[in-house]
Design a protein around this motif. Structure first.
Motif, PDB file in Angstrom:
ATOM      1  N   UNK A  13       2.535  -4.642   4.792  1.00  0.00           N
ATOM      2  CA  UNK A  13       3.111  -4.608   6.144  1.00  0.00           C
ATOM      3  C   UNK A  13       3.742  -3.251   6.381  1.00  0.00           C
ATOM      4  N   UNK A  14       3.321  -2.565   7.439  1.00  0.00           N
ATOM      5  CA  UNK A  14       3.936  -1.296   7.798  1.00  0.00           C
ATOM      6  C   UNK A  14       5.425  -1.502   8.065  1.00  0.00           C
ATOM      7  N   UNK A  15       6.247  -0.593   7.543  1.00  0.00           N
ATOM      8  CA  UNK A  15       7.687  -0.719   7.724  1.00  0.00           C
ATOM      9  C   UNK A  15       8.373  -1.428   6.578  1.00  0.00           C
ATOM     10  N   UNK A  16       7.611  -1.845   5.572  1.00  0.00           N
ATOM     11  CA  UNK A  16       8.193  -2.448   4.367  1.00  0.00           C
ATOM     12  C   UNK A  16       7.699  -1.660   3.161  1.00  0.00           C
ATOM     13  N   UNK A  17       8.633  -1.202   2.363  1.00  0.00           N
ATOM     14  CA  UNK A  17       8.334  -0.399   1.178  1.00  0.00           C
ATOM     15  C   UNK A  17       8.889  -1.135  -0.035  1.00  0.00           C
ATOM     16  N   UNK A  18       8.208  -1.022  -1.155  1.00  0.00           N
ATOM     17  CA  UNK A  18       8.675  -1.652  -2.398  1.00  0.00           C
ATOM     18  C   UNK A  18       9.036  -0.578  -3.426  1.00  0.00           C
ATOM     19  N   UNK A  19      10.070  -0.864  -4.202  1.00  0.00           N
ATOM     20  CA  UNK A  19      10.450   0.006  -5.315  1.00  0.00           C
ATOM     21  C   UNK A  19      10.581  -0.872  -6.560  1.00  0.00           C
ATOM     22  N   UNK A  20       9.896  -0.479  -7.613  1.00  0.00           N
ATOM     23  CA  UNK A  20       9.983  -1.147  -8.906  1.00  0.00           C
ATOM     24  C   UNK A  20      10.646  -0.156  -9.860  1.00  0.00           C
ATOM     25  N   UNK A  21      11.738  -0.568 -10.506  1.00  0.00           N
ATOM     26  CA  UNK A  21      12.532   0.391 -11.282  1.00  0.00           C
ATOM     27  C   UNK A  21      12.951  -0.185 -12.629  1.00  0.00           C
ATOM     28  N   UNK A  22      13.095   0.702 -13.585  1.00  0.00           N
ATOM     29  CA  UNK A  22      13.613   0.373 -14.912  1.00  0.00           C
ATOM     30  C   UNK A  22      14.400   1.599 -15.347  1.00  0.00           C
ATOM     31  N   UNK A 124       8.097 -14.412  -4.771  1.00  0.00           N
ATOM     32  CA  UNK A 124       6.851 -14.763  -4.086  1.00  0.00           C
ATOM     33  C   UNK A 124       6.556 -13.787  -2.949  1.00  0.00           C
ATOM     34  N   UNK A 125       7.588 -13.404  -2.208  1.00  0.00           N
ATOM     35  CA  UNK A 125       7.385 -12.465  -1.102  1.00  0.00           C
ATOM     36  C   UNK A 125       6.941 -11.106  -1.626  1.00  0.00           C
ATOM     37  N   UNK A 126       7.581 -10.647  -2.695  1.00  0.00           N
ATOM     38  CA  UNK A 126       7.223  -9.341  -3.238  1.00  0.00           C
ATOM     39  C   UNK A 126       5.791  -9.348  -3.766  1.00  0.00           C
ATOM     40  N   UNK A 127       5.417 -10.425  -4.484  1.00  0.00           N
ATOM     41  CA  UNK A 127       4.061 -10.506  -5.016  1.00  0.00           C
ATOM     42  C   UNK A 127       3.032 -10.534  -3.888  1.00  0.00           C
ATOM     43  N   UNK A 128       3.332 -11.294  -2.843  1.00  0.00           N
ATOM     44  CA  UNK A 128       2.386 -11.399  -1.727  1.00  0.00           C
ATOM     45  C   UNK A 128       2.225 -10.057  -1.013  1.00  0.00           C
ATOM     46  N   UNK A 129       3.335  -9.367  -0.786  1.00  0.00           N
ATOM     47  CA  UNK A 129       3.277  -8.117  -0.032  1.00  0.00           C
ATOM     48  C   UNK A 129       2.597  -6.994  -0.817  1.00  0.00           C
TER      49      UNK A 129
END
Length: 266
Positions: A13-22, A124-129
């Motif tokens: 979805x445009x306008x949604x960004x994900x960050x995965x961090x460790x 679930x939302x993060x996996x789907x997006x």
């Protein structure tokens, strides 16, 4: 694409960004112009929030509202791992209108939630997006279910010691973050004395006027980089003295460099 111990990812979805961090990075006090929601997957951290100091551990859902000043410090020397979604305000506003049938509910009500149900919705939302093969219906459904669980009605407008004056000063900084603005300029705009402005601005926003200006410049630089602006040009347009000045402030607030962010979105 990896950016050190950070991954910045596009979503469906445009306008949604994900960050995965460790990371064991200690974040400086900062804010976002987006909503943030995600999960601590390993380790723990303590952080300031707009609702006081909080602690989050593995399995907890964490949230932040636009403009909410926060930081992040890991417990001990061990890194913590987390995943976040960052959503533009207009996306949350549109979802809230659907969820609550027009009633204004556009604030995440808690900075940390231990509720396993909310955690499952966030995962679930993060996996789907992040699943490019998933149908748009699945993206929207998961997002709406998550937002319905974490939104609440907006609180009444605050009564401030000098809230209206602070708002005028903040609006000036928001409207021209790259400009050279003096404390005298802001005092004149707000109708407050310089000392009272600094004191009340910090009480209302969580940041001094100068710290707030640097934050707004950093956010502007991030938007310019996301739009494809070269780093040196982004630094100049955002009002930084040079690219290294932008890089220092960007990295303190986000944990990864402007170059890493640019590469991730290329």
């Amino acid at each position: 694409m990896a950016a050190g111990r950070f991954q910045i990812l596009r979503t469906a979805i445009d306008g949604i960004e994900a960050v995965v961090a460790d990371s064991s990075h200690t974040f400086a006090r900062h804010s976002h112009d987006t909503y943030g929601i995600g999960m601590i997957e390993r380790g723990a951290q303590t952080s300031a929030s707009g609702r006081g100091r909080v602690e989050a551990k593995a399995g907890n859902t964490i949230t932040v509202n636009p403009g909410e000043v926060h930081d992040g410090v890991p417990f001990g020397d061990a890194p913590r791992a987390w995943r976040m979604l960052y959503l533009r305000p207009e996306i949350v506003a549109a979802a809230a209108r659907d969820i609550f049938e027009g009633r204004p509910r556009e604030e995440f009500y808690a900075p940390v939630l231990a509720d396993r149900r909310v955690g499952a919705l966030a995962s679930a939302a993060l996996a789907a997006l992040l699943d490019e093969q998933a149908a748009p219906l699945g993206h929207e459904e998961r997002l709406l279910l998550l937002l319905a669980a974490v939104l609440r009605e907006q609180p009444a407008k605050r009564a401030g010691i000098a809230a209206s004056g602070v708002d005028r000063a903040r609006e000036k900084l928001d409207s021209m973050p790259a400009a050279t603005i003096t404390l005298e300029d802001l005092a004149e705009e707000s109708g407050l004395g310089r000392f009272r402005l600094v004191r009340d601005f910090a009480r209302v926003t969580g940041l001094t006027p100068h710290a707030y200006l640097i934050q707004r410049r950093t956010e502007l630089a991030r938007r310019l980089i996301a739009a494809g602006t070269p780093l040196a040009e982004a630094a100049a347009q955002a009002g930084f003295a040079d690219q290294s000045h932008m890089t220092r402030n960007f990295t303190r607030r986000y944990g990864y460099t402007p170059g890493a962010y640019h590469a991730a979105l290329a």
